[in-house]
Design a protein around this motif. Structure first.
Motif, PDB file in Angstrom:
ATOM      1  N   ILE A 151      93.681  47.094  78.814  1.00  0.00           N
ATOM      2  CA  ILE A 151      94.211  47.006  80.181  1.00  0.00           C
ATOM      3  C   ILE A 151      93.213  47.625  81.164  1.00  0.00           C
ATOM      4  O   ILE A 151      92.917  47.049  82.213  1.00  0.00           O
ATOM      5  CB  ILE A 151      95.589  47.710  80.264  1.00  0.00           C
ATOM      6  N   ASP A 152      92.683  48.800  80.780  1.00  0.00           N
ATOM      7  CA  ASP A 152      91.721  49.483  81.666  1.00  0.00           C
ATOM      8  C   ASP A 152      90.532  48.584  81.996  1.00  0.00           C
ATOM      9  O   ASP A 152      90.065  48.539  83.131  1.00  0.00           O
ATOM     10  CB  ASP A 152      91.198  50.770  80.999  1.00  0.00           C
ATOM     11  N   LEU A 153      90.049  47.885  80.980  1.00  0.00           N
ATOM     12  CA  LEU A 153      88.875  47.027  81.207  1.00  0.00           C
ATOM     13  C   LEU A 153      89.180  45.921  82.207  1.00  0.00           C
ATOM     14  O   LEU A 153      88.350  45.599  83.057  1.00  0.00           O
ATOM     15  CB  LEU A 153      88.400  46.415  79.885  1.00  0.00           C
ATOM     16  N   LEU A 154      90.368  45.351  82.094  1.00  0.00           N
ATOM     17  CA  LEU A 154      90.718  44.265  83.012  1.00  0.00           C
ATOM     18  C   LEU A 154      90.890  44.769  84.447  1.00  0.00           C
ATOM     19  O   LEU A 154      90.942  43.987  85.388  1.00  0.00           O
ATOM     20  CB  LEU A 154      91.989  43.563  82.533  1.00  0.00           C
ATOM     21  N   ARG A 155      90.997  46.073  84.604  1.00  0.00           N
ATOM     22  CA  ARG A 155      91.098  46.658  85.955  1.00  0.00           C
ATOM     23  C   ARG A 155      89.747  47.181  86.436  1.00  0.00           C
ATOM     24  O   ARG A 155      89.662  47.822  87.473  1.00  0.00           O
ATOM     25  CB  ARG A 155      92.103  47.818  85.940  1.00  0.00           C
ATOM     26  N   THR A 156      88.705  46.972  85.621  1.00  0.00           N
ATOM     27  CA  THR A 156      87.376  47.480  85.985  1.00  0.00           C
ATOM     28  C   THR A 156      86.561  46.365  86.633  1.00  0.00           C
ATOM     29  O   THR A 156      86.227  45.380  85.973  1.00  0.00           O
ATOM     30  CB  THR A 156      86.645  47.996  84.716  1.00  0.00           C
ATOM     31  N   PRO A 157      86.238  46.502  87.927  1.00  0.00           N
ATOM     32  CA  PRO A 157      85.516  45.424  88.626  1.00  0.00           C
ATOM     33  C   PRO A 157      84.199  45.035  87.935  1.00  0.00           C
ATOM     34  O   PRO A 157      83.876  43.848  87.855  1.00  0.00           O
ATOM     35  CB  PRO A 157      85.245  46.013  90.012  1.00  0.00           C
ATOM     36  N   ASP A 158      83.461  46.025  87.438  1.00  0.00           N
ATOM     37  CA  ASP A 158      82.186  45.719  86.773  1.00  0.00           C
ATOM     38  C   ASP A 158      82.404  44.854  85.533  1.00  0.00           C
ATOM     39  O   ASP A 158      81.600  43.965  85.246  1.00  0.00           O
ATOM     40  CB  ASP A 158      81.459  47.017  86.368  1.00  0.00           C
ATOM     41  N   PHE A 159      83.470  45.124  84.791  1.00  0.00           N
ATOM     42  CA  PHE A 159      83.724  44.341  83.583  1.00  0.00           C
ATOM     43  C   PHE A 159      84.110  42.902  83.940  1.00  0.00           C
ATOM     44  O   PHE A 159      83.637  41.946  83.310  1.00  0.00           O
ATOM     45  CB  PHE A 159      84.829  45.001  82.743  1.00  0.00           C
ATOM     46  N   ILE A 160      84.949  42.776  84.974  1.00  0.00           N
ATOM     47  CA  ILE A 160      85.352  41.429  85.409  1.00  0.00           C
ATOM     48  C   ILE A 160      84.120  40.642  85.860  1.00  0.00           C
ATOM     49  O   ILE A 160      83.930  39.471  85.510  1.00  0.00           O
ATOM     50  CB  ILE A 160      86.393  41.523  86.562  1.00  0.00           C
ATOM     51  N   LYS A 161      83.247  41.328  86.612  1.00  0.00           N
ATOM     52  CA  LYS A 161      82.020  40.669  87.076  1.00  0.00           C
ATOM     53  C   LYS A 161      81.149  40.266  85.878  1.00  0.00           C
ATOM     54  O   LYS A 161      80.549  39.184  85.865  1.00  0.00           O
ATOM     55  CB  LYS A 161      81.246  41.635  87.993  1.00  0.00           C
ATOM     56  N   SER A 162      81.108  41.147  84.871  1.00  0.00           N
ATOM     57  CA  SER A 162      80.277  40.841  83.700  1.00  0.00           C
ATOM     58  C   SER A 162      80.822  39.621  82.945  1.00  0.00           C
ATOM     59  O   SER A 162      80.054  38.805  82.439  1.00  0.00           O
ATOM     60  CB  SER A 162      80.173  42.054  82.769  1.00  0.00           C
ATOM     61  N   PHE A 192      82.400  55.070  73.368  1.00  0.00           N
ATOM     62  CA  PHE A 192      82.251  54.073  72.311  1.00  0.00           C
ATOM     63  C   PHE A 192      83.508  53.221  72.110  1.00  0.00           C
ATOM     64  O   PHE A 192      83.410  52.045  71.788  1.00  0.00           O
ATOM     65  CB  PHE A 192      81.836  54.750  71.003  1.00  0.00           C
ATOM     66  N   SER A 193      84.672  53.809  72.286  1.00  0.00           N
ATOM     67  CA  SER A 193      85.890  53.017  72.070  1.00  0.00           C
ATOM     68  C   SER A 193      86.020  51.933  73.140  1.00  0.00           C
ATOM     69  O   SER A 193      86.384  50.796  72.834  1.00  0.00           O
ATOM     70  CB  SER A 193      87.125  53.912  72.049  1.00  0.00           C
ATOM     71  N   LEU A 194      85.696  52.285  74.387  1.00  0.00           N
ATOM     72  CA  LEU A 194      85.777  51.285  75.463  1.00  0.00           C
ATOM     73  C   LEU A 194      84.717  50.202  75.254  1.00  0.00           C
ATOM     74  O   LEU A 194      84.980  49.013  75.474  1.00  0.00           O
ATOM     75  CB  LEU A 194      85.581  51.955  76.827  1.00  0.00           C
ATOM     76  N   ALA A 195      83.537  50.617  74.789  1.00  0.00           N
ATOM     77  CA  ALA A 195      82.475  49.640  74.513  1.00  0.00           C
ATOM     78  C   ALA A 195      82.925  48.697  73.390  1.00  0.00           C
ATOM     79  O   ALA A 195      82.681  47.487  73.447  1.00  0.00           O
ATOM     80  CB  ALA A 195      81.191  50.353  74.125  1.00  0.00           C
ATOM     81  N   ASN A 196      83.583  49.249  72.379  1.00  0.00           N
ATOM     82  CA  ASN A 196      84.058  48.403  71.284  1.00  0.00           C
ATOM     83  C   ASN A 196      85.152  47.445  71.754  1.00  0.00           C
ATOM     84  O   ASN A 196      85.240  46.313  71.280  1.00  0.00           O
ATOM     85  CB  ASN A 196      84.574  49.271  70.131  1.00  0.00           C
ATOM     86  N   THR A 197      85.974  47.899  72.696  1.00  0.00           N
ATOM     87  CA  THR A 197      87.001  47.004  73.252  1.00  0.00           C
ATOM     88  C   THR A 197      86.326  45.844  73.978  1.00  0.00           C
ATOM     89  O   THR A 197      86.720  44.683  73.816  1.00  0.00           O
ATOM     90  CB  THR A 197      87.907  47.776  74.240  1.00  0.00           C
ATOM     91  N   ALA A 198      85.308  46.174  74.773  1.00  0.00           N
ATOM     92  CA  ALA A 198      84.555  45.109  75.454  1.00  0.00           C
ATOM     93  C   ALA A 198      83.911  44.192  74.412  1.00  0.00           C
ATOM     94  O   ALA A 198      83.817  42.977  74.629  1.00  0.00           O
ATOM     95  CB  ALA A 198      83.496  45.719  76.364  1.00  0.00           C
ATOM     96  N   GLY A 199      83.516  44.764  73.270  1.00  0.00           N
ATOM     97  CA  GLY A 199      82.955  43.964  72.177  1.00  0.00           C
ATOM     98  C   GLY A 199      83.966  42.970  71.633  1.00  0.00           C
ATOM     99  O   GLY A 199      83.623  41.832  71.301  1.00  0.00           O
ATOM    100  N   VAL A 200      85.226  43.404  71.555  1.00  0.00           N
ATOM    101  CA  VAL A 200      86.281  42.490  71.079  1.00  0.00           C
ATOM    102  C   VAL A 200      86.442  41.333  72.063  1.00  0.00           C
ATOM    103  O   VAL A 200      86.547  40.164  71.672  1.00  0.00           O
ATOM    104  CB  VAL A 200      87.622  43.246  70.888  1.00  0.00           C
ATOM    105  N   TYR A 201      86.452  41.657  73.361  1.00  0.00           N
ATOM    106  CA  TYR A 201      86.523  40.595  74.376  1.00  0.00           C
ATOM    107  C   TYR A 201      85.339  39.632  74.227  1.00  0.00           C
ATOM    108  O   TYR A 201      85.475  38.420  74.351  1.00  0.00           O
ATOM    109  CB  TYR A 201      86.497  41.197  75.788  1.00  0.00           C
ATOM    110  N   LEU A 202      84.173  40.205  73.957  1.00  0.00           N
ATOM    111  CA  LEU A 202      82.952  39.394  73.820  1.00  0.00           C
ATOM    112  C   LEU A 202      83.082  38.430  72.637  1.00  0.00           C
ATOM    113  O   LEU A 202      82.754  37.236  72.751  1.00  0.00           O
ATOM    114  CB  LEU A 202      81.744  40.313  73.618  1.00  0.00           C
ATOM    115  N   ILE A 203      83.583  38.957  71.523  1.00  0.00           N
ATOM    116  CA  ILE A 203      83.758  38.101  70.338  1.00  0.00           C
ATOM    117  C   ILE A 203      84.784  37.005  70.636  1.00  0.00           C
ATOM    118  O   ILE A 203      84.591  35.836  70.276  1.00  0.00           O
ATOM    119  CB  ILE A 203      84.185  38.952  69.121  1.00  0.00           C
ATOM    120  N   ALA A 204      85.867  37.395  71.330  1.00  0.00           N
ATOM    121  CA  ALA A 204      86.902  36.406  71.670  1.00  0.00           C
ATOM    122  C   ALA A 204      86.302  35.300  72.547  1.00  0.00           C
ATOM    123  O   ALA A 204      86.557  34.108  72.318  1.00  0.00           O
ATOM    124  CB  ALA A 204      88.047  37.096  72.399  1.00  0.00           C
TER     125      ALA A 204
END
Lengths: 289, 454
Positions: A53-64, A257-269
Motif C-alpha cells: 500500500i505504501d508503495l502505491l502512495r509513493t509518487p516516485d514509485f508510481i512514476k517509475s 530492503f523489505s520495501l525494495a523487495n516489495t517493489a521487486g514483487v511488483y516488477l516481477i508481476a
C-alpha cells in the motif's frame, strides 16, 4: 514409472535443482520479506500488505512504473520495428550485408556502463558531438543539456537503447534462413514484388520469432539500470526513474530492503503480465503454416 | 540459521532486480569464532603468528580497494601494499580485490554487508560503517589501540576521539582532510580580484570573472555533486554558530533551516550563472577537467588534486605555477578525518593478521606515503613532510597554514548526511538550476530523503 519417464526426470533434474536454488528459493524469500519490515542489522517484523500500500502512495514509485511501462511499449513496438526492417534489408544480402550487420551489432557488444559513458560524451553540452553538429549547421553558440533538461531527458535516455536492435535483427535473420526457398520462388512466379513478398510471405512466417524477440525486448526494460544510473540517476527529478533504479535506491541508499523487495514483487508481476500479453497478441506457439 | 536466512534474503533482492553482477569477495566459508574481539586478538597475536609460521601456512586476509588505475591515490596504495607484502608476506597473504571506482566499492560493500559477508578489512566510507556495525561484523578496536601506545601516538588522540561511537572504536582513519578551494591566479588577476573574505564578495568575484568572459566555477551535479556540495557545506558551515553546528552534526533529520536554504539559494545562482554549460549532470572528471584546462577559475577540492596540476596529461602546461589555494569565505575550511578502515572478521587468526595490516595501513609509514604520493594529509603533526616534498608541493603547506587560521571548521555533506540525502542532489540540482524547484522545496526533499533512511 516407465523407462522413458525415468530418463526424462533424470535429464530434467539438473535444471530443476538449479532453478530451485537460484530462483525458486530467492523468489520465496523475496515474496516473504515483502510482507515484513526489514533493513540491514534490524530484526524482521511482519507488517502484512503495508509495504504494498505504501508503495502505491509513493509518487516516485508510481512514476517509475509509468516510465517502465512506456519503455516496455516503445521497446516492443519501435525497437522491434527497427529490428524487423533491418533484418529484411540484410536478408537481401547485398554488398553491404556483412559490414552493416557488424556495425549495427557494435552497441550491443559494448557493456552498458561503457555505453553510458559514451553517450554522456556524445550528448555533452560543451563538447558533445550532437551539439557540435547543430553548431556546424549554423546555430551559433548552441548548447543544450540533453540528459538534464526536463524537456529532453526522457527521450535522450530512450535513444541510448531504442535504435540498437541488432539482436532482434539477428534472431529474425536466423529464422528467415530456415524458410524454404521454394515459397519465395512461388511468390515470384505469382508476380509478387519484393515489398509484397516481405509483407504477405516473410512477415507472417516470422510471427513466432518476432513474438519471442518482443518478449526479450520488453523484459529487457525490466532490467535497465546501469545506463540510467550513469547518465541521469533517474533525474532530473524523477523524469527518468524506472523500477530497477527505484529498487536500487530503496535498497542501497535508504537501506530499506523489505520495501525494495516489495517493489521487486511488483516488477516481477509487471514482467509476467507483459509476457502473457505479448504471447496473446502474437498468438505464440500456434502455427499458421 | 539467522545468518543463512540473512544471506538468502540479500540474495533474493539481487535475483529479483537483476541489478548487479556481484561476484563474491572471495571470502568463502570459514570457521568463525563467535565472540572474538580485537583485545584477545592483540594478546594472542604473537602466539598465532608463531604457530602459523611454524605450520608454514600463511593467514589469508581479504582487502578490497578502489585505489587503482587512474585513482589519485593508486600509486600510494600500490607502494603501501608492496611494502606490506615485503615485510609480512611470509606470514600473511593479502588478497587484494580491485574495484574500478569509489561507487562500485560502496555498492559492493553494502551488498556484502546485507549478507554479513564483508571482507576482513573494509573502508567504512559512505555509510558502510553503519551497516557493518548494525550487522555486527565491525570489531571494536579500542582496546587494541589502547595497548599499543606507539601506534596510538601515530593515529593521534583527535582522530580516535572523532571516530568514537558510543564508547567504541570501529574504524581507524588513515588521513585527515582539509579542503578549501583552488583558484587560478592568472584568471583572478585578469578579473582584478582576490580570494573573497565574505560570501557577498565571493558572488561579486564570480560576477567580475563572468564579465571578463571567464567561467568562475567548476561545478558538477552528477555522482555525489562533490565540488558543488563542498561549496554548499561551506556556506552552511560558515553561517554563524548555528550553521557551523549543523555542518558538524551527523545524520541530521531536517534540512529545512535558514542556513541550508541560504546555501541552496546561492548554489542555485551559481548553477544558473557562474558555471560551465555541462555542470548540470557532470561527473567529477568533467568538473576537474574544466579547472585543469583553465576553462574555469575556481574548483573546491582537496589536496589530493594537487599532483594533477603538474601532470601534463591532465593539465595545461604550467598550471601548477598558476594555482593558489584559499579558505572559503568567512574563513571556513572543511576539516575532518577520513572514516578509514574497519576489521570485519571474528576468526582469531584472521583477526590477528587483519590488525597487523590495519596498523600498517594506517600507521606512520602509510600516512607519509599517502601524503607524498596521494596528497592525503596525515593524521597528526608527527608525520613530517620532507623539505623536498614541501618545495615541490607548496599548495599543501599553504593549505595546512590556512587550516590553522580558519575560524570555522566543519565536515562535508558526504560525511554528515545519510546516503539517501546525498542521492537527492544528482536528481534535484538540475531542477533547482532550472528554477522548477525552489531552495525551500529542495530542503524539504532533503528532509524527506533523510526520513526514508532506515
Amino acid at each position: 514409472m516407465s523407462h522413458n519417464k525415468k530418463w526424462i526426470v533424470l535429464f530434467l533434474l539438473p535444471a530443476i535443482i538449479l532453478f530451485s536454488f537460484v530462483y525458486a528459493i530467492s523468489l520465496i524469500v523475496l515474496i516473504g520479506t515483502s510482507f515484513t519490515d526489514w533493513s540491514i542489522g534490524s530484526s524482521i517484523h511482519f507488517v502484512g500488505i503495508k509495504n504494498y500500500i505504501d508503495l502505491l502512495r509513493t509518487p516516485d514509485f508510481i512514476k517509475s512504473i509509468l516510465n517502465t511501462l512506456i519503455w516496455i511499449v516503445l521497446q516492443s513496438t519501435i525497437h522491434i520495428g527497427i529490428g524487423v526492417i533491418f533484418a529484411l534489408i540484410l536478408a537481401r544480402k547485398k554488398w553491404y550485408f556483412k559490414m552493416a550487420r557488424t556495425a549495427f551489432m557494435i552497441p550491443n557488444i559494448i557493456s552498458s556502463a561503457a555505453l553510458g559513458m559514451l553517450f554522456l560524451c556524445v550528448f555533452n553540452p560543451q563538447f558533445g558531438a550532437v551539439n557540435n553538429l547543430i553548431r556546424l549547421f549554423g546555430v551559433k553558440n548552441f548548447s543544450h543539456n540533453w540528459f538534464m533538461d526536463p524537456r529532453t531527458s526522457f527521450i535522450t535516455v530512450t535513444l541510448t537503447w531504442l535504435p540498437f536492435a541488432a539482436v532482434v535483427a539477428i534472431l529474425i535473420l536466423a529464422e528467415m534462413a530456415s524458410v524454404d526457398e521454394g515459397i519465395y520462388e512461388a511468390a515470384k512466379v505469382d508476380g509478387a514484388s519484393e515489398f509484397q513478398t516481405n509483407i504477405y510471405v516473410t512477415l507472417p512466417m516470422m510471427k513466432n520469432i518476432i513474438g519471442t524477440a518482443t518478449v526479450l525486448a520488453a523484459t529487457s526494460m525490466l532490467q535497465k539500470l546501469d545506463i540510467i544510473m550513469i547518465t541521469t540517476s533517474g533525474g532530473p527529478g524523477n523524469r527518468t526513474l524506472n523500477m530497477p533504479m527505484f529498487i536500487y535506491k530503496t535498497a542501497l541508499s535508504q537501506n530499506n530492503f523489505s520495501l525494495a523487495n516489495t517493489a521487486g514483487v511488483y516488477l516481477i508481476a509487471l514482467g509476467l503480465i507483459s509476457v502473457v500479453l505479448i504471447n496473446k497478441i502474437y498468438g505464440m506457439g500456434k502455427s499458421d503454416v | 540459521m539467522k545468518k543463512i536466512v540473512g544471506k538468502l534474503i540479500a540474495a533474493s533482492l539481487i535475483a529479483s532486480t537483476a541489478m548487479f553482477t556481484v561476484a563474491g569477495c572471495g571470502k568463502g566459508a570459514e570457521p568463525k569464532t563467535e565472540g572474538a574481539s580485537a583485545e584477545t586478538a592483540a594478546t594472542d597475536t604473537a602466539k598465532h603468528t608463531e604457530a602459523d609460521t611454524a605450520s608454514g601456512e600463511k593467514v589469508k586476509i581479504y582487502y578490497p580497494t578502489y585505489r587503482v588505475g587512474a585513482h589519485a591515490s593508486a600509486a600510494a596504495e600500490k607502494e603501501i601494499l608492496d611494502e606490506f607484502n615485503k615485510q609480512f608476506g611470509d606470514k600473511i597473504e593479502l588478497v587484494v580485490e580491485e574495484l574500478p571506482s569509489d561507487q562500485a566499492y560502496v555498492e559492493k560493500m553494502k551488498v556484502l554487508a546485507a549478507s554479513n559477508d564483508l571482507p576482513d578489512i573494509v573502508e567504512g566510507k559512505n555509510g558502510i560503517i553503519d551497516l557493518a556495525i548494525q550487522n555486527g561484523q565491525a570489531a571494536d578496536l579500542l582496546s587494541y589501540v589502547e595497548k599499543d601506545s606507539a601506534y596510538k601516538a601515530e593515529i593521534g588522540e583527535d582522530a580516535i576521539k572523532a571516530s568514537m561511537r558510543d564508547g567504541k572504536l570501529y574504524n581507524i582513519p588513515y588521513a585527515s582532510q582539509l579542503i578549501g578551494y583552488f583558484y587560478n591566479k592568472d584568471l583572478f588577476a585578469n578579473a582584478g580580484i582576490q580570494p573573497a573574505k565574505t560570501w557577498d564578495e565571493f558572488m561579486s568575484n564570480c560576477e567580475k570573472l563572468k564579465a571578463k568572459g571567464i567561467v568562475p566555477l567548476a561545478l558538477m551535479t552528477g555522482e555525489n555533486a562533490w565540488t558543488t556540495n563542498l561549496i554548499l557545506a561551506s556556506i552552511i558551515g560558515t553561517d554563524g554558530e548555528e550553521g557551523n553546528k549543523f555542518m558538524n552534526t551527523k545524520n541530521s533529520d531536517s534540512y529545512e533551516n535558514s542556513s541550508v536554504i541560504k546555501g541552496l539559494t546561492m548554489i542555485q545562482k551559481m548553477l544558473k550563472e557562474y558555471t560551465t554549460s555541462d555542470a548540470i549532470g557532470a561527473i567529477y572528471a568533467n568538473a576537474a577537467n574544466n579547472f585543469l584546462q583553465e576553462n574555469t577559475a575556481i574548483i573546491a577540492n582537496g589536496p589530493w588534486m594537487t599532483p594533477d596540476f603538474s601532470d601534463p596529461e591532465k593539465s595545461k602546461p604550467g598550471l601548477d605555477k598558476k594555482v593558489g589555494v584559499a579558505l572559503f569565505p568567512e574563513d571556513g575550511i572543511v576539516s575532518q578525518f577520513e572514516v578509514g578502515f574497519m576489521v570485519c572478521t571474528k576468526d582469531q587468526a584472521k583477526m590477528d593478521a587483519a590488525l597487523t595490516f590495519l596498523k600498517f595501513r594506517t600507521g606512520a609509514y602509510a600516512q607519509k606515503v599517502m601524503l607524498e604520493k596521494g596528497g592525503a594529509l596525515p593524521l597528526t603533526a608527527n608525520i613530517e613532510m620532507s623539505e623536498e616534498y614541501k618545495s615541490e608541493n607548496p599548495l599543501i603547506g599553504d593549505l595546512i597554514k590556512l587550516g590553522g587560521a580558519a575560524k570555522y571548521k566543519y565536515s562535508n555533506l558526504d560525511n554528515t548526511a545519510f546516503s539517501s540525502v546525498i542521492d537527492t542532489f544528482a536528481v534535484n540540482y538540475p531542477e533547482l538550476a532550472l528554477g522548477s524547484l525552489t531552495p525551500e522545496d529542495m530542503a524539504k526533499k532533503m528532509t524527506e530523503a533523510a526520513a526514508k533512511n532506515k
